[in-house]
Structure formats: structure tokens, C-alpha cells
Design an enzyme around this catalytic site. Structure first.
Site, mmCIF file in Angstrom:
data_model
loop_
_atom_site.group_PDB
_atom_site.id
_atom_site.type_symbol
_atom_site.label_atom_id
_atom_site.label_comp_id
_atom_site.label_asym_id
_atom_site.label_seq_id
_atom_site.Cartn_x
_atom_site.Cartn_y
_atom_site.Cartn_z
ATOM 1 N NE ARG A 83 -0.690 -0.386 -6.197
ATOM 2 C CZ ARG A 83 0.410 -1.144 -6.269
ATOM 3 N NH1 ARG A 83 0.697 -2.021 -5.321
ATOM 4 N NH2 ARG A 83 1.236 -1.045 -7.282
ATOM 5 C CG HIS A 91 -13.831 -1.597 -1.921
ATOM 6 N ND1 HIS A 91 -13.791 -2.101 -3.198
ATOM 7 C CD2 HIS A 91 -14.961 -2.108 -1.351
ATOM 8 C CE1 HIS A 91 -14.850 -2.883 -3.397
ATOM 9 N NE2 HIS A 91 -15.575 -2.892 -2.305
ATOM 10 C CE1 TYR A 123 -4.056 -1.702 -0.452
ATOM 11 C CE2 TYR A 123 -3.012 -3.290 1.024
ATOM 12 C CZ TYR A 123 -4.003 -2.962 0.108
ATOM 13 O OH TYR A 123 -4.940 -3.910 -0.253
ATOM 14 C CD GLN A 155 -16.616 -1.606 -7.160
ATOM 15 O OE1 GLN A 155 -16.425 -2.803 -6.933
ATOM 16 N NE2 GLN A 155 -17.010 -1.155 -8.328
ATOM 17 C CG ASN A 156 -11.659 3.315 -8.329
ATOM 18 O OD1 ASN A 156 -11.831 2.106 -8.425
ATOM 19 N ND2 ASN A 156 -11.829 4.154 -9.322
ATOM 20 C CG ASP A 183 -8.088 6.543 -7.457
ATOM 21 O OD1 ASP A 183 -8.948 7.449 -7.341
ATOM 22 O OD2 ASP A 183 -8.153 5.667 -8.355
ATOM 23 C CB SER A 237 -15.085 -6.708 -13.629
ATOM 24 O OG SER A 237 -14.714 -6.904 -12.273
HETATM 25 N N1 APR Z 1 -12.434 3.039 -18.979
HETATM 26 C C1 APR Z 1 -13.454 2.400 -18.359
HETATM 27 N N2 APR Z 1 -13.387 1.125 -17.952
HETATM 28 C C2 APR Z 1 -12.265 0.436 -18.197
HETATM 29 C C3 APR Z 1 -11.145 1.023 -18.839
HETATM 30 C C4 APR Z 1 -11.277 2.397 -19.252
HETATM 31 N N3 APR Z 1 -10.288 3.032 -19.884
HETATM 32 N N4 APR Z 1 -10.167 0.085 -18.925
HETATM 33 C C5 APR Z 1 -10.640 -1.036 -18.349
HETATM 34 N N5 APR Z 1 -11.912 -0.831 -17.901
HETATM 35 C C6 APR Z 1 -12.830 -1.769 -17.234
HETATM 36 C C7 APR Z 1 -12.577 -3.237 -17.490
HETATM 37 O O1 APR Z 1 -13.154 -3.632 -18.718
HETATM 38 C C8 APR Z 1 -13.282 -3.872 -16.284
HETATM 39 O O2 APR Z 1 -14.657 -4.101 -16.541
HETATM 40 O O3 APR Z 1 -12.675 -1.624 -15.838
HETATM 41 C C9 APR Z 1 -13.127 -2.811 -15.192
HETATM 42 C C10 APR Z 1 -12.128 -3.166 -14.107
HETATM 43 O O4 APR Z 1 -12.549 -4.292 -13.395
HETATM 44 P P1 APR Z 1 -11.729 -4.819 -12.134
HETATM 45 O O5 APR Z 1 -10.287 -4.840 -12.453
HETATM 46 O O6 APR Z 1 -12.368 -6.073 -11.692
HETATM 47 O O7 APR Z 1 -11.926 -3.647 -11.046
HETATM 48 P P2 APR Z 1 -13.148 -3.364 -10.070
HETATM 49 O O8 APR Z 1 -14.439 -3.842 -10.657
HETATM 50 O O9 APR Z 1 -13.053 -1.958 -9.657
HETATM 51 O O10 APR Z 1 -12.795 -4.286 -8.841
HETATM 52 C C11 APR Z 1 -13.618 -4.247 -7.722
HETATM 53 O O11 APR Z 1 -12.139 -5.655 -6.500
HETATM 54 O O12 APR Z 1 -10.004 -6.283 -6.008
HETATM 55 C C12 APR Z 1 -11.076 -5.588 -5.561
HETATM 56 O O13 APR Z 1 -11.184 -3.974 -3.935
HETATM 57 C C13 APR Z 1 -10.808 -4.147 -5.274
HETATM 58 O O14 APR Z 1 -12.274 -2.252 -5.564
HETATM 59 C C14 APR Z 1 -11.740 -3.405 -6.188
HETATM 60 C C15 APR Z 1 -12.834 -4.434 -6.454
#
Ligand code: APR
Length: 232
Positions: free
Chosen positions: A56, A104, A53, A86-87, A89, A177
Site C-alpha cells: 500500500r 485510521h 502495508y 479515514q484514508n 494515504d 460507505s
Molecule cells: N468518488 C466518490 N466516492 C466514490 C467513488 C468516487 N469516484 N468511487 C466509489 N466511491 C464511494 C463508494 O460508493 C462507497 O460509498 O466510496 C465509498 C467507499 O466505501 P468503503 O470502501 O466502505 O470505504 P470507507 O467508507 O472509506 O471505509 C471506511 O473501513 O476498512 C476500513 O479502515 C478502512 O478507512 C476504512 C474504513
């Protein structure tokens, strides 16, 4: 003004240069999630987790909000905007969004290892304090830990988030996702008849029969498109 409620995930910050988690080359491919993002991982090797962290957190000094964050902040002129993110940052805040709910946790904050959700121990770090060390203590004498919600931990802000989702007039999902609950379940609280938009350059499977207008673009272009659609 209408209530615009936005749920954001890692994709929101991708164009700022912050890795997503589950895309190819994502963070969870490079770091075992059970080691760096669970209470068990922290108990087994606190130093590894604190350093993860620290990295990060230091990255925040090198990145900037992207056009998507900025356009969303600008929508406060026409809507009551609530950003539920969920970010961990701080890019929504730095772009000027004034109402951000972090589900989160927040990289810029630290807390007690013993009572992570006790507001008495949650503290914002100054940039010169971003490097947390083993032996740095919270006010209750326990090791300072990142103010991050790890897998298997409660998500205290979810109830607040649900309250805003229930009052949404427009609901937007950007760059997630939808793999992680309870965040992914917020969609179920959107009142019937309220339009739902989803911005993501990739296909996202939405576990709901609800009609969703998909804008298959990255965050910056996608929010620009959303603004156009909402003003028509
Ligand atoms: N603009 C918009 N979306 C995008 C871009 C972009 N330029 N690039 C990628 N993505 C999308 C991907 O297609 C995907 O659907 O962002 C999504 C990222 O998904 P994850 O990596 O699973 O992230 P997230 O859904 O935020 O994860 C949820 O999981 O690990 C934990 O706590 C962590 O908050 C996080 C949570």
C-alpha cells in the site's frame, strides 16, 4: 471565515487509482480483513501484515491527488477547512490541504508494536524506507509496525475530530460507505441547522433523520458542484 468540515473515505482517492474497500473488487474482497487489519491477524502473521502495508505504501509513489483533492485544498481560500479522513494515504496533504486529521492512521508512518499510540515511537518514513522488514525495530526495541488503526483498536483522533465537527458551519461527507464507527458517527455531532452535503456516485445509507443534500457524483465532479452550491 466559516468552518467547512469534510469527512472523507476511500472514494475520495478512487479517481487517483486507489481501491476502495467495500465496492466490487475492493480491497476486502482480495485480502481477508481479519488477516491484514486486526491486532489478531498481526499477532498471527506479522510478516504478511507488514508486507500488505509495504505494498500500500509503495503505491503512494505511483498515484497523485485527483481534482477532488485539489479543489478541496483550494477551498481554503474561502473557508477554514478541516479534513477528517479515514484514508491512510497522503493525497490530501499532497494536494495542499493544510489541516488533515487522520482517523485510521497514516501509511507513511510507523510505530512500536508494543505502544502503537505513544508519540515517542511514531515516526515518518522517508520514501527510501517504505519497505519495512521483519526485524526492523522501533525505538523501544519492538518490531516496527504500520501506524494504522486496525479493527478493534481505539481511534485516538476521534475526540479531536469531534471538537471540529461541533464547530462546523458546513459539513461534507465524501466517498465513504459510513459502515465503520466511530467515524460514521461524526454526523451526530454536527450542530442543528448546519447544512450537510454528501458526495458519492452510489447510494449511501445515512443512519440519521437529518436532512442531507446528496450530490450523486464522483469526488472530482462532486466537489466542483459543491463549490458552486456554496458560492450561490
Ligand atoms: N468518488 C466518490 N466516492 C466514490 C467513488 C468516487 N469516484 N468511487 C466509489 N466511491 C464511494 C463508494 O460508493 C462507497 O460509498 O466510496 C465509498 C467507499 O466505501 P468503503 O470502501 O466502505 O470505504 P470507507 O467508507 O472509506 O471505509 C471506511 O473501513 O476498512 C476500513 O479502515 C478502512 O478507512 C476504512 C474504513
Amino acid at each position: 471565515m466559516k468552518n467547512l468540515v469534510v469527512l472523507t473515505g476511500a472514494g475520495m482517492s478512487a479517481e487517483s487509482g486507489i481501491s476502495t474497500f467495500r465496492d466490487a473488487g475492493g480491497l476486502w474482497e482480495r485480502y481477508p480483513v481479519e488477516q491484514v487489519a486486526t491486532p489478531e491477524g498481526y499477532a498471527a502473521n506479522p510478516e504478511l501484515v507488514i508486507n500488505f502495508y509495504n505494498e500500500r505504501r509503495k503505491q503512494l509513489l505511483d498515484v497523485r491527488p485527483n481534482r477532488g483533492h485539489e479543489l478541496l485544498a483550494g477551498m481554503e481560500g474561502s473557508f477554514n477547512v478541516t479534513v477528517i479522513t479515514q484514508n491512510v494515504d497522503n493525497l490530501h496533504e499532497r494536494a495542499g490541504s493544510s489541516h488533515v486529521i487522520h482517523l485510521h492512521g497514516e501509511l507513511t508512518k510507523v510505530t512500536s508494536s508494543r505502544h502503537p499510540n505513544d508519540p515517542r515511537y511514531i515516526r515518518e518514513l522517508r520514501p527510501d524506507e517504505y519497505e519495512v522488514k521483519m526485524g526492523d525495530k522501533a525505538a523501544d526495541g519492538s518490531q516496527l509496525r504500520p501506524f494504522i488503526v486496525w479493527f478493534g483498536e481505539p481511534v485516538p483522533m476521534i475526540e479531536t475530530a469531534i471538537g471540529f465537527v461541533r464547530k462546523a458551519d458546513v459539513f461534507v461527507i465524501i466517498g465513504t460507505s459510513l459502515n465503520v464507527y466511530p467515524a460514521a458517527g461524526l454526523l451526530y455531532y454536527v450542530p442543528e441547522g448546519v447544512p450537510v452535503y454528501l458526495i458519492d456516485p452510489n447510494e449511501v445509507s445515512v443512519a440519521s433523520a437529518r436532512k442531507v443534500t446528496v450530490i450523486r457524483k464522483g469526488a472530482s465532479e462532486g466537489v466542483a458542484e459543491l463549490k458552486k452550491m456554496l458560492s450561490e
